[in-house]
Write a protein that holds these residues in place. Sequence first.
Motif, PDB file in Angstrom:
ATOM      1  N   SER A 112      -0.779 -79.415   0.806  1.00 16.78           N
ATOM      2  CA  SER A 112       0.565 -79.773   0.265  1.00 16.78           C
ATOM      3  C   SER A 112       1.035 -78.605  -0.357  1.00 16.78           C
ATOM      4  O   SER A 112       0.429 -77.961  -1.151  1.00 16.78           O
ATOM      5  CB  SER A 112       0.418 -80.868  -0.775  1.00 16.78           C
ATOM      6  N   LEU A 113       2.347 -78.518  -0.604  1.00 22.06           N
ATOM      7  CA  LEU A 113       3.067 -77.548  -1.311  1.00 22.06           C
ATOM      8  C   LEU A 113       2.758 -77.648  -2.761  1.00 22.06           C
ATOM      9  O   LEU A 113       2.697 -76.215  -3.514  1.00 22.06           O
ATOM     10  CB  LEU A 113       4.600 -77.554  -0.905  1.00 22.06           C
ATOM     11  N   LYS A 114       2.555 -78.700  -3.257  1.00 22.16           N
ATOM     12  CA  LYS A 114       2.416 -79.004  -4.728  1.00 22.16           C
ATOM     13  C   LYS A 114       0.945 -78.307  -5.106  1.00 22.16           C
ATOM     14  O   LYS A 114       0.759 -77.725  -6.070  1.00 22.16           O
ATOM     15  CB  LYS A 114       2.055 -80.364  -4.980  1.00 22.16           C
ATOM     16  N   ILE A 115       0.006 -78.649  -4.142  1.00 24.21           N
ATOM     17  CA  ILE A 115      -1.277 -77.975  -4.609  1.00 24.21           C
ATOM     18  C   ILE A 115      -1.222 -76.338  -4.383  1.00 24.21           C
ATOM     19  O   ILE A 115      -2.082 -75.844  -5.165  1.00 24.21           O
ATOM     20  CB  ILE A 115      -2.291 -78.518  -3.496  1.00 24.21           C
ATOM     21  N   ILE A 116      -0.781 -76.018  -3.284  1.00 23.23           N
ATOM     22  CA  ILE A 116      -0.504 -74.414  -3.128  1.00 23.23           C
ATOM     23  C   ILE A 116       0.090 -73.757  -4.486  1.00 23.23           C
ATOM     24  O   ILE A 116      -0.473 -72.858  -5.015  1.00 23.23           O
ATOM     25  CB  ILE A 116       0.068 -74.026  -1.733  1.00 23.23           C
ATOM     26  N   LYS A 117       1.283 -74.431  -4.776  1.00 23.88           N
ATOM     27  CA  LYS A 117       2.217 -73.854  -5.961  1.00 23.88           C
ATOM     28  C   LYS A 117       1.087 -73.934  -7.270  1.00 23.88           C
ATOM     29  O   LYS A 117       1.236 -73.104  -8.144  1.00 23.88           O
ATOM     30  CB  LYS A 117       3.304 -74.765  -6.138  1.00 23.88           C
ATOM     31  N   SER A 118       0.499 -75.061  -7.624  1.00 22.60           N
ATOM     32  CA  SER A 118      -0.293 -75.163  -8.689  1.00 22.60           C
ATOM     33  C   SER A 118      -1.393 -74.081  -8.777  1.00 22.60           C
ATOM     34  O   SER A 118      -1.656 -73.486  -9.888  1.00 22.60           O
ATOM     35  CB  SER A 118      -1.137 -76.797  -8.923  1.00 22.60           C
ATOM     36  N   SER A 119      -2.071 -73.741  -7.539  1.00 20.10           N
ATOM     37  CA  SER A 119      -3.186 -72.943  -7.268  1.00 20.10           C
ATOM     38  C   SER A 119      -2.478 -71.469  -7.746  1.00 20.10           C
ATOM     39  O   SER A 119      -3.178 -70.372  -8.379  1.00 20.10           O
ATOM     40  CB  SER A 119      -3.889 -73.028  -6.057  1.00 20.10           C
ATOM     41  N   PHE A 120      -1.138 -71.383  -6.994  1.00 24.56           N
ATOM     42  CA  PHE A 120      -0.734 -69.712  -7.287  1.00 24.56           C
ATOM     43  C   PHE A 120      -0.397 -69.755  -8.835  1.00 24.56           C
ATOM     44  O   PHE A 120      -0.455 -68.598  -9.262  1.00 24.56           O
ATOM     45  CB  PHE A 120       0.502 -70.063  -6.393  1.00 24.56           C
ATOM     46  N   LEU A 121       0.086 -70.980  -9.319  1.00 30.74           N
ATOM     47  CA  LEU A 121       0.244 -70.725 -10.844  1.00 30.74           C
ATOM     48  C   LEU A 121      -0.822 -70.279 -11.665  1.00 30.74           C
ATOM     49  O   LEU A 121      -0.730 -69.353 -12.518  1.00 30.74           O
ATOM     50  CB  LEU A 121       1.123 -71.735 -11.417  1.00 30.74           C
ATOM     51  N   ASN A 122      -1.862 -71.001 -11.389  1.00 33.28           N
ATOM     52  CA  ASN A 122      -3.230 -70.729 -12.134  1.00 33.28           C
ATOM     53  C   ASN A 122      -3.565 -69.144 -11.726  1.00 33.28           C
ATOM     54  O   ASN A 122      -4.029 -68.646 -12.828  1.00 33.28           O
ATOM     55  CB  ASN A 122      -4.392 -71.815 -11.366  1.00 33.28           C
ATOM     56  N   ALA A 123      -3.490 -68.720 -10.682  1.00 33.28           N
ATOM     57  CA  ALA A 123      -3.798 -67.550 -10.509  1.00 33.28           C
ATOM     58  C   ALA A 123      -3.084 -66.153 -11.217  1.00 33.28           C
ATOM     59  O   ALA A 123      -3.505 -65.352 -11.517  1.00 33.28           O
ATOM     60  CB  ALA A 123      -3.826 -67.024  -8.946  1.00 33.28           C
ATOM     61  N   ILE A 124      -1.610 -66.554 -11.376  1.00 32.40           N
ATOM     62  CA  ILE A 124      -0.667 -65.687 -11.791  1.00 32.40           C
ATOM     63  C   ILE A 124      -1.146 -65.825 -13.395  1.00 32.40           C
ATOM     64  O   ILE A 124      -1.358 -64.722 -14.043  1.00 32.40           O
ATOM     65  CB  ILE A 124       0.637 -66.194 -12.033  1.00 32.40           C
ATOM     66  N   LEU A 125      -1.225 -66.827 -13.812  1.00 33.62           N
ATOM     67  CA  LEU A 125      -1.864 -66.947 -15.394  1.00 33.62           C
ATOM     68  C   LEU A 125      -3.211 -66.002 -15.703  1.00 33.62           C
ATOM     69  O   LEU A 125      -3.401 -65.767 -16.647  1.00 33.62           O
ATOM     70  CB  LEU A 125      -1.823 -68.412 -15.817  1.00 33.62           C
ATOM     71  N   ILE A 138      -2.179 -62.152 -14.792  1.00 36.88           N
ATOM     72  CA  ILE A 138      -0.805 -61.419 -15.428  1.00 36.88           C
ATOM     73  C   ILE A 138      -1.255 -60.647 -16.493  1.00 36.88           C
ATOM     74  O   ILE A 138      -0.334 -59.605 -16.700  1.00 36.88           O
ATOM     75  CB  ILE A 138       0.229 -62.525 -16.052  1.00 36.88           C
ATOM     76  N   PHE A 139      -2.214 -60.703 -17.250  1.00 31.58           N
ATOM     77  CA  PHE A 139      -2.638 -59.570 -18.518  1.00 31.58           C
ATOM     78  C   PHE A 139      -2.693 -58.175 -17.751  1.00 31.58           C
ATOM     79  O   PHE A 139      -2.710 -57.249 -18.464  1.00 31.58           O
ATOM     80  CB  PHE A 139      -3.608 -60.141 -19.227  1.00 31.58           C
ATOM     81  N   ASN A 188       1.323 -52.406 -24.470  1.00 24.87           N
ATOM     82  CA  ASN A 188       2.319 -52.875 -25.627  1.00 24.87           C
ATOM     83  C   ASN A 188       1.553 -54.128 -26.121  1.00 24.87           C
ATOM     84  O   ASN A 188       1.164 -55.116 -25.527  1.00 24.87           O
ATOM     85  CB  ASN A 188       3.562 -53.528 -25.115  1.00 24.87           C
ATOM     86  N   ILE A 189       1.179 -54.222 -27.503  1.00 25.91           N
ATOM     87  CA  ILE A 189       0.399 -55.304 -28.105  1.00 25.91           C
ATOM     88  C   ILE A 189       0.918 -56.656 -27.968  1.00 25.91           C
ATOM     89  O   ILE A 189       0.053 -57.693 -27.628  1.00 25.91           O
ATOM     90  CB  ILE A 189       0.099 -55.099 -29.490  1.00 25.91           C
ATOM     91  N   PHE A 190       2.327 -56.577 -27.881  1.00 20.33           N
ATOM     92  CA  PHE A 190       2.660 -57.924 -27.753  1.00 20.33           C
ATOM     93  C   PHE A 190       2.418 -58.474 -26.321  1.00 20.33           C
ATOM     94  O   PHE A 190       2.226 -59.718 -26.202  1.00 20.33           O
ATOM     95  CB  PHE A 190       4.494 -58.058 -28.096  1.00 20.33           C
ATOM     96  N   LEU A 191       2.802 -57.721 -25.517  1.00 22.68           N
ATOM     97  CA  LEU A 191       2.454 -58.401 -23.864  1.00 22.68           C
ATOM     98  C   LEU A 191       0.894 -58.475 -23.719  1.00 22.68           C
ATOM     99  O   LEU A 191       0.736 -59.395 -22.932  1.00 22.68           O
ATOM    100  CB  LEU A 191       2.996 -57.178 -23.058  1.00 22.68           C
ATOM    101  N   SER A 192       0.388 -57.792 -24.399  1.00 20.60           N
ATOM    102  CA  SER A 192      -1.383 -58.017 -24.149  1.00 20.60           C
ATOM    103  C   SER A 192      -1.540 -59.285 -24.689  1.00 20.60           C
ATOM    104  O   SER A 192      -2.446 -60.196 -24.082  1.00 20.60           O
ATOM    105  CB  SER A 192      -2.301 -56.809 -24.988  1.00 20.60           C
ATOM    106  N   ILE A 193      -1.098 -59.819 -25.886  1.00 20.88           N
ATOM    107  CA  ILE A 193      -1.358 -60.983 -26.503  1.00 20.88           C
ATOM    108  C   ILE A 193      -0.781 -62.000 -25.594  1.00 20.88           C
ATOM    109  O   ILE A 193      -1.396 -63.331 -25.257  1.00 20.88           O
ATOM    110  CB  ILE A 193      -0.878 -60.995 -27.980  1.00 20.88           C
ATOM    111  N   LEU A 194       0.566 -61.856 -25.097  1.00 22.70           N
ATOM    112  CA  LEU A 194       0.918 -62.892 -24.308  1.00 22.70           C
ATOM    113  C   LEU A 194       0.027 -63.009 -22.889  1.00 22.70           C
ATOM    114  O   LEU A 194       0.042 -64.158 -22.421  1.00 22.70           O
ATOM    115  CB  LEU A 194       2.370 -62.215 -23.855  1.00 22.70           C
ATOM    116  N   GLY A 195      -0.264 -61.834 -22.391  1.00 24.45           N
ATOM    117  CA  GLY A 195      -1.134 -61.900 -21.322  1.00 24.45           C
ATOM    118  C   GLY A 195      -2.567 -62.671 -21.601  1.00 24.45           C
ATOM    119  O   GLY A 195      -2.897 -63.427 -20.711  1.00 24.45           O
ATOM    120  N   PHE A 196      -3.010 -62.537 -22.899  1.00 27.49           N
ATOM    121  CA  PHE A 196      -4.034 -63.181 -23.262  1.00 27.49           C
ATOM    122  C   PHE A 196      -3.927 -64.787 -23.227  1.00 27.49           C
ATOM    123  O   PHE A 196      -4.695 -65.579 -22.867  1.00 27.49           O
ATOM    124  CB  PHE A 196      -4.714 -62.789 -24.364  1.00 27.49           C
TER     125      PHE A 196
END
Length: 402
Positions: A20-33, A36-37, A45-53
């Motif tokens: 289902s699209l819902k599962i694929i979207k959820s998994s895709f978002l997990n992988a991005i999170l 992304i760091f 940039n320390i701010f972006l590094s903290i945001l990535g963490f």
Amino acid sequence: MKVDRLALSSFKKKLSSYFSLKIIKSSFLNAILLSIFIYFSIFENIFLSILGFLAFVFGVFRLVFVRENAAFIWLLTGFFVGVFWFYWIAFSLVYYDFAYLIPFEIFGIGVVYGLIFLCFYMIFSFFARCLGGAGGILKPVILALGFYLIQFVHPFGFNWLNWHLSLIGTPFERVFARQNDSKNPPFKIELISSRIPQDELWQSSRKKEHFVNNLALIDKAIKNGARLVVLPESAFATNLNQNLELIETLKQKSQKIAILTGAEAYENGTFYNSAYFFDAGEMRRIDKHILVPFGEEIPLPEFLKKPINALFFGGASDFGKAGDFSYIEVEGVRFKVAICYEGTRPQLYANKPDFVLLISNDAWFVPSTQSTLQNLLLRYYALKNGSVIFHSANFNDKKVIR
């Protein structure tokens, strides 16, 4: 027959629910999170590094608290993490005239990491079930432990999946830092960074130009008062041990400055990826000890290795390798020498070397985040082992990493 049709219908319905699209979207978002760091770290940039963490932590939270279709979400999350972290591995196929296979290799990388994620979910959710009621309460903690341990699975020895990298560039990176009491070497080290595309590096028509430029850079380092100059991996794209004229030229220049440079070697029917050290008119060859899986060696049984080498590498055999790492010494200061991939292997730092000279050629994977991920790994190992890494690279910035 009716039962079979009902069973088939039930199977199709269950299978379609997994995709289902819902599962694929959820998994895709997990992988991005969870990834992304790496991309944020490009900006240093320390701010972006903290945001990535923080994004990474949220990604872990989402993964361990998932309720429905958890196994399939772990599988798909692992698939996308493998793609986001390591898609660039496939780019080297361009230089073997197999560019059309890039999508298939990227897909294969995703499948490998997807299956790893799935296995860890199945194992650790089983542990949680074995604990009965207490396991239900502790299940997110148990799954978080399983997620943490995924990074210690190294397919074919490839160890670049490292969750600790999410801390690099943040104030939290010091949690695994080892104190480095060693001072800088008491002399100047000139690191050379180049931008020679991989398809030009070994072109016969361009070699002379590159060699002349390298020699000019060595002369410039001498004028700048450097005691040691470090050129990238494959800076001299030749079997240097057989190029007696070039060896003699480098020996002469080493009367004024110590030189470490990358080049190949050919000996007794075997090629070596090597570093050459020249000092006081003498030359020493240092062969690579840990080879790149599927790049410099095929980590498979012989009956599989031969057909793969025949298909992708024109029948060539694996590169030769040294039995261990090596040191060089300049003015009484010892440097451990590493070539590219070796700089990201824990074996290099087993004895906590004070100083590491690392030479790399990242042109194989341009444009990509390969060099970004490599820099994060080098920073991690430098902090963890209290080492200072002097990094000279082609298609990566020269850096002193500590």
